[in-house]
Structure formats: C-alpha cells, structure tokens
Design an enzyme around this catalytic site. Structure first.
Site, PDB file in Angstrom:
ATOM      1  N   TYR A   1       5.075 -11.288 -13.281  1.00  0.00           N
ATOM      2  CA  TYR A   1       4.974 -12.573 -12.611  1.00  0.00           C
ATOM      3  C   TYR A   1       4.529 -13.682 -13.569  1.00  0.00           C
ATOM      4  CZ  TYR A   1       4.653  -9.291  -8.702  1.00  0.00           C
ATOM      5  OH  TYR A   1       4.867  -8.263  -7.819  1.00  0.00           O
TER       6      TYR A   1
ATOM      7  N   GLU B   1     -12.689 -10.504  11.082  1.00  0.00           N
ATOM      8  CA  GLU B   1     -11.438 -10.915  11.720  1.00  0.00           C
ATOM      9  C   GLU B   1     -11.489 -12.295  12.362  1.00  0.00           C
ATOM     10  OE1 GLU B   1      -9.093  -6.823  12.617  1.00  0.00           O
ATOM     11  OE2 GLU B   1     -10.621  -7.365  14.089  1.00  0.00           O
TER      12      GLU B   1
END
Length: 393
Positions: free
Chosen positions: A300, A374
């Site tokens: 990358y 979460e």
C-alpha cells in the site's frame, strides 16, 4: 435542524446496529473470501431500498441520491475482511469461525456504514447531492481490495469529489474522534527471502553453507539499511517477523525462509530502500556461500489526507461532537489501502475512539482480545452520515 435529526436517528437505531455488529463479529471471513459478509450487507441494503452493484467480486457499491444529485458527490468507505487470529474474548458474539477474527474492527466499520446508509436514506429529501457507499473487501492483504474496487470503477460515473473513511482506535477513549491533515500513515511492502544451500551435518558445517547462521547475519545486517541510509527525521521501519528452517538439533537445513515488512513515510526513500535491501541481501548471502531468492511485494502507498478536505471534515466533527471531543491523530507507521483512494481523489481518514478502561476494553487491534465499547457505533454512524450530508454542500 438536520444535525439533531441525524443524532436522534443514530440513537434510535443504535441497538439494531449493535445486533448487526454482533452478527458480523461472530461470522468473520478472511480477505477476498467475504462472500457471506457481502451477502449480508446486500440483504441489509435491499431492506432499506438502497440500490447497489457488486464490485471486485466481494465488494459492494451502493448509491443514495438526495435532491439535485449531480451537484456534489461524496464517497464513504468501510472494509469488511477479518484476520487469521483465534479470538480469546469470552463474549456471546465470539467468532464462530476457527482461527478467524475481526481483530481490526472491520465489523464495526461495516456496521457504522450500514447505519450511516439508513440515516442518509431516511433523510434523503433533506440534503443535496449523491453519496456513494463503498463496502470493500481485502484491506488486510496485498494488493489491497481498494485497488480492485478502483479498477472496477467505483470512483467513476460519477466521480466523487472526495472520500471519507474511519478506523477504530483502541488508544482513543470512546466518545472521541481524531483527525490529521496531510500524510497520516506509512506505505507497507512485504519482504520474502529464501536462503538455500545443500545442507549437511551439524558437526561438519565446513562442508556446506550454514543457512541458519546466514539468516541471522542477514537479519542484523538489514537493520543498518534504516539506521545508516535513511534520514533519522523520516520515519521508517524494517521488521523481519518470521524465520522458518530446520526441524532437529543436528542437521543444517538446506533452506531457511524469512518474511517481514518494510514501512516508510517517504515514497522516494521507499523505493531506494528496496534497492538497498536487494543489494545487501544478495551480497551477504552469496558471500557466505549460499543462494538467495528475494521478493519484495509492493504493498500500500502512504495515506495522504487532503488538507483542505480534511480541514472541512475536522470542523464538521467539531460541530457534531463538540471541539473538546476531537483531537489530532498521531502519525502512525501502520498502513491502510485507503491510500489508493487518496491518490485519485481528495480523502479524509479519521479515527473513532473505542477504548473504555473501566470496562477492560484496552486491547490493541490485531490481538486475540481486541474489542470495543459499542457506544462508539452510534457515534460513528451519526458522524459518517453528517459528514456525507455536509460535505455534499
């Protein structure tokens, strides 16, 4: 006010999004094998009435149009693949696939983008432009799913004016975001070396070339390439992470394999270093009487956040979150195939805080105990929707 509507919707759908995240986390798939994940995402988009196309085999391009859809186009991206790691978390949504885990948070990224999609779709009569949603495969494995998505035309017809992505950050407390303008992540290349000789008896090393000894010299020698050839103010890392060779105490193996990674923040130095690695490795191994196969797999590019585009996103985050909850991202030697997108169009890659020490959520990505607070999902979904709507103006 549109901002408040986005926050209210994000809060309302948060329990459903957590359920989606649990499903994705329990059913991880490795890079370029995300068939069930892609099918699940397609099912969710279909339920929302959002048009989509399959791209790059297991990728998805969805499109949501607001008023005056040709005025400005923004892309939002999430990656979907997992890692070959055995999960050690004892949670109800623990991975059901042996040796595979969402240890980098891509389940969260996919969930967040599905949440943003729902918000954007429900409010489509209240914003202008077009938003393209990229659910991308293969971020964790060369050559990177982003490269395949681009080749398959996701940045064309129409071409986005900019692209945004987020990444979970276990070093940042939940409730916070971080941004950085300019170069933010390193390039990443993979190094594969095989050292060969005829092998022999450990008591008679003079009759062969000692592949293990040569490998040890080579590992130490390669470090000099960084310390004595690269500017000390330009970050760069060379790490040999795997040595494979031999299986007993009295046999010099005929073959030893090395694998590692090379990271750089400077693209010119990156390719100069490749030549130095080749020269150093071949010269040392052959001078010690062995043969060498060397392959550098180009990975990358650096991730370069467009300064103007990122400044706009940063200010929007200040507005959405409150300035006290938005920080500057540190420069990181990690890599991301999001860099491919930033070579084509302006991009902004930012961080979503998921850490909560009180709950014991402290583990880093790419580890068997990684997890998130979460409550970050609601924040991420709302933020991505707000950025998509606001950046189309």
């Amino acid at each position: 006010m549109l901002k408040e509507k986005i926050k209210a919707l994000a809060h309302t759908i948060a329990p459903e999004l957590i359920g989606i995240r649990h499903h994705l986390h329990a059913n991880p798939e490795l890079s370029y094998q995300e068939f069930k994940t892609a099918a699940f995402v397609q099912e969710q988009l279909t339920q929302m009435g959002i048009e989509f196309e399959v791209k790059a085999t297991t990728g998805i391009l969805a499109t949501i149009k607001g008023n005056n859809p040709t005025s400005r186009i923004i892309a939002l991206r999430a990656d979907m693949d997992a890692l070959p790691i055995q999960e050690e978390n004892n949670v109800p949504y623990q991975s059901q696939n042996e040796g595979v885990m969402h240890a980098c948070g891509h389940d969260v990224h996919t969930t967040v983008l599905l949440g943003a999609a729902r918000i954007l779709n429900e409010l489509c009569a209240e914003w202008e432009g077009t938003i393209k949603l990229l659910f991308q495969p293969g971020e964790e494995r060369n050559p990177g799913g982003a490269s395949y998505m681009i080749k398959d035309g996701v940045l064309e017809n129409p071409r986005p004016d900019g692209i945004v992505a987020l990444h979970v950050h276990p070093g940042l407390d939940v409730g916070k975001l971080s941004f950085r303008k300019g170069r933010v992540m390193a390039s990443a290349d993979e190094i594969y070396i095989t050292i060969r000789s005829k092998g022999g008896h450990a008591a008679a090393p003079h009759l062969t070339a000692d592949t293990v000894l040569i490998a040890s010299h080579l590992i130490v020698s390669l470090q000099q390439i960084i310390s004595r050839n690269n500017s000390p103010i330009s970050p760069s890392v060379l790490s040999i992470c795997s040595i494979q060779g031999g299986n007993t105490t009295n046999v010099i193996p005929s073959e030893v394999k090395l694998m590692g990674t090379f990271r750089a923040m400077d693209e010119t130095w990156r390719y100069k270093a490749h030549e130095l690695i080749r020269k150093q490795a071949i010269g040392l191994v052959e001078s010690m009487g062995a043969e060498i196969d060397l392959h550098i797999d180009i990975g990358y590019p650096t991730v370069d956040n467009d300064p103007e585009f990122t400044e706009a996103a940063w200010q929007l985050a200040n507005d959405f979150m409150g300035k006290q909850h938005v920080e500057e991202t540190e420069l990181r030697m990690g890599a991301e195939d999001f860099g491919y997108y930033t070579q084509v169009i302006p991009g902004c890659f930012f961080r979503l805080g998921v850490r909560n020490e009180a709950k014991g959520i402290i583990h880093q990505v790419h580890t068997p105990k990684f997890d998130i607070d979460e409550s970050a999902i609601e924040i991420g979904a709302g933020m991505m929707a707000f950025l998509g709507i606001s950046l189309t103006k």
